[in-house]
Enzyme design. Structure first.
Site, short mmCIF file in Angstrom:
data_model
loop_
_atom_site.label_atom_id
_atom_site.label_comp_id
_atom_site.label_asym_id
_atom_site.label_seq_id
_atom_site.Cartn_x
_atom_site.Cartn_y
_atom_site.Cartn_z
N HIS A 3 -9.72 1.83 -1.11
CA HIS A 3 -8.31 1.49 -0.98
C HIS A 3 -7.83 0.95 -2.32
CE1 HIS A 3 -4.50 0.51 0.49
NE2 HIS A 3 -4.80 0.04 1.68
N CYS A 12 0.81 -1.23 0.00
CA CYS A 12 0.00 0.00 0.00
C CYS A 12 0.84 1.27 0.00
CB CYS A 12 -0.92 0.02 1.22
SG CYS A 12 -1.85 -1.49 1.46
N GLU A 36 -2.61 4.41 14.12
CA GLU A 36 -2.21 5.62 13.40
C GLU A 36 -2.52 6.88 14.19
OE1 GLU A 36 -2.49 7.79 9.02
OE2 GLU A 36 -3.81 6.09 9.45
N LYS A 72 -9.97 7.53 2.00
CA LYS A 72 -10.36 6.19 1.54
C LYS A 72 -11.85 5.93 1.80
CE LYS A 72 -5.91 3.77 2.07
NZ LYS A 72 -5.10 4.88 2.61
N HIS A 113 -3.63 7.41 6.55
CA HIS A 113 -3.73 6.13 5.86
C HIS A 113 -5.12 5.54 6.07
CE1 HIS A 113 -2.35 2.53 3.91
NE2 HIS A 113 -2.64 1.78 4.96
N PHE A 136 1.49 -3.35 4.51
CA PHE A 136 1.90 -4.69 4.89
C PHE A 136 3.39 -4.85 4.56
CE2 PHE A 136 -2.28 -7.37 4.68
CZ PHE A 136 -2.77 -6.63 5.74
#
Length: 425
Positions: A350, A174, A324, A345, A313, A411
């Site tokens: 996403h 991502c 976050e 998002k 994010h 990830f």
């Protein structure tokens, strides 16, 4: 001497656009709709083997590659590359350049490409597997290798626009597009190039990809009615992310050269922070996120109190969102309550490797238009996500923000943070 870097062109394949006409004002239209709280999410259903798909998703349904790119060129690309090249062409035009011009804006050796993708041309290989095991064919399509390679988008952009400095591809889940933009920024900052076209693209709705994300149990549920509101970052009822497809591109230029040619400058990209958590493959880590944000601030020469907006994010997962926000509270300290935060998002989904470019584009336009987009569907903030100035449902206009961050956390433990400054006096 470290050079300043200007953002002079923006391009996007707009999931809201019904016309997809070449040269349409896609980036600003996209920003306007996101700022208005419109949702690009809808129910995506397919009759597929062995089991049909029905999930909230984002699709660029009106995108016609043969119109945007021409039939011959688009036929040489898988969908992720078609999306990416179309966005790159629009950014190039937005920067004031013409394709195929005898007078290039820069020598080829001084202009390059940096592109991000998490999945690349995976759909080409999925079709090959289906041809073998489902349809009983003995051969795959002869163009499968060049359609499926992850660097296809960067290669096509380089060839079509005559960008000979580099054609780099970054694939860090991502954080792919944000990493591409950050590395392109560094390329110019240290004097290795005068112009870089940077961004990312992904087509995430391949059958196997959807099923893989389902297996992780992090996809938000929804039906025809609820799908547009399925993604709820920071909300107590958040239930997971929403997959999407798309692309965005930014033209980055050496500041002095951009000024000399009279370019419109949307914003200055001033800092980039990138690191690896080295803790867990899929679990986000607060320390890594804090370090990446501090790195971006340090390179930009910004104190935390100078930042007024963060495009988070914010994927709407149960675990990720509070981590976050905790990282933001640690970075900004007492100032955190004055930092406007939104997770876009919630409206555009996403887009995996493309997301960092889409969110960077929105952050740049937030500074340019002096308007901070909201987190759609955020009528209530989870107690675990409190402590910052969430932009709920309605955009903040006339905010006079001078600097902003765009966060991408992936990830594999990869974190990428971009810092932008306004050019407004």
């Amino acid at each position: 001497m470290q050079r300043r870097v200007a953002v002079t062109g923006l391009g996007i394949v707009n999931p809201f656009d019904d016309s997809e006409a070449p040269g349409s004002d896609g980036a600003n239209d996209f920003f306007r709709r996101i700022a208005e709280g419109q949702s690009a999410l809808s129910l995506y259903t397919t009759e597929d083997i062995p089991r049909a798909i029905s999930i909230p998703a984002v699709r660029c349904a009106a995108f016609r590659p043969e119109v945007r790119l021409g039939k011959a060129l688009s036929g040489m690309m898988e969908r992720f590359a078609q999306l990416g090249v179309a966005a790159a062409f629009d950014a190039w035009k937005d920067a004031g350049f013409s394709r195929g011009s005898e007078q290039a804006p820069y020598p080829a050796s001084e202009a390059g490409v940096a592109w991000g993708t998490a999945l690349g041309g995976l759909m080409a290989f999925e079709r090959g597997y289906r041809d073998f095991w489902q349809h009983g064919k003995e051969r795959v399509a002869p163009m499968s290798v060049v359609l499926g390679m992850n660097n296809a988008a960067a290669g096509h952009i380089s060839i079509q626009l005559g960008l000979g400095n580099s054609a780099l591809t970054y694939s860090v889940a991502c954080a792919s597009a944000a990493s591409a933009i950050g590395e392109a920024f560094r390329h110019i900052r240290r004097g290795s190039a005068k112009l870089m076209l940077a961004g990312g693209s992904d087509a995430t709705l391949a059958y196997a990809v959807v099923r893989a994300w389902e297996a992780l149990k992090v996809l938000a549920p929804g039906d025809e009615t609820s799908a547009p509101q399925a993604c709820k970052p920071f909300h107590p009822d958040r239930a997971g992310l929403v997959l999407g497809e798309g692309a965005a591109a930014l033209v980055l230029e050496d500041w002095d050269h951009a000024v000399a040619r009279g370019a419109r400058i949307y914003a200055e990209i001033a800092g980039y922070g990138a690191n690896a958590d080295h803790v867990h493959l899929v679990r986000p880590d607060q320390n890594g996120q804090v370090a990446a944000m501090n790195m971006a601030l340090g390179e930009a020469g910004l104190s935390p109190t100078e930042v007024g907006y963060v495009n988070a994010h914010g994927t709407a997962t149960r675990e990720g969102d509070p981590i976050e926000i905790a990282a933001l509270r640690e970075v900004f300290g007492a100032h955190a309550k004055q930092v406007a935060v939104s997770a876009t998002k919630s409206a555009h989904g996403h887009l995996m490797g493309a997301t960092g470019a889409v969110e960077a584009l929105l952050t740049v336009l937030a500074l340019y238009h002096d308007t901070l987009p909201p987190t759609a569907n955020l009528n209530e903030v989870d107690a675990s996500c409190a402590g910052v100035a969430h932009v709920r449902d309605t955009a903040l206009r006339g905010s006079r923000v001078r600097a902003a961050l765009s966060n991408s956390f992936a990830f594999g433990g990869s974190n990428a943070v971009l810092a932008f400054k306004t050019t407004r006096q």
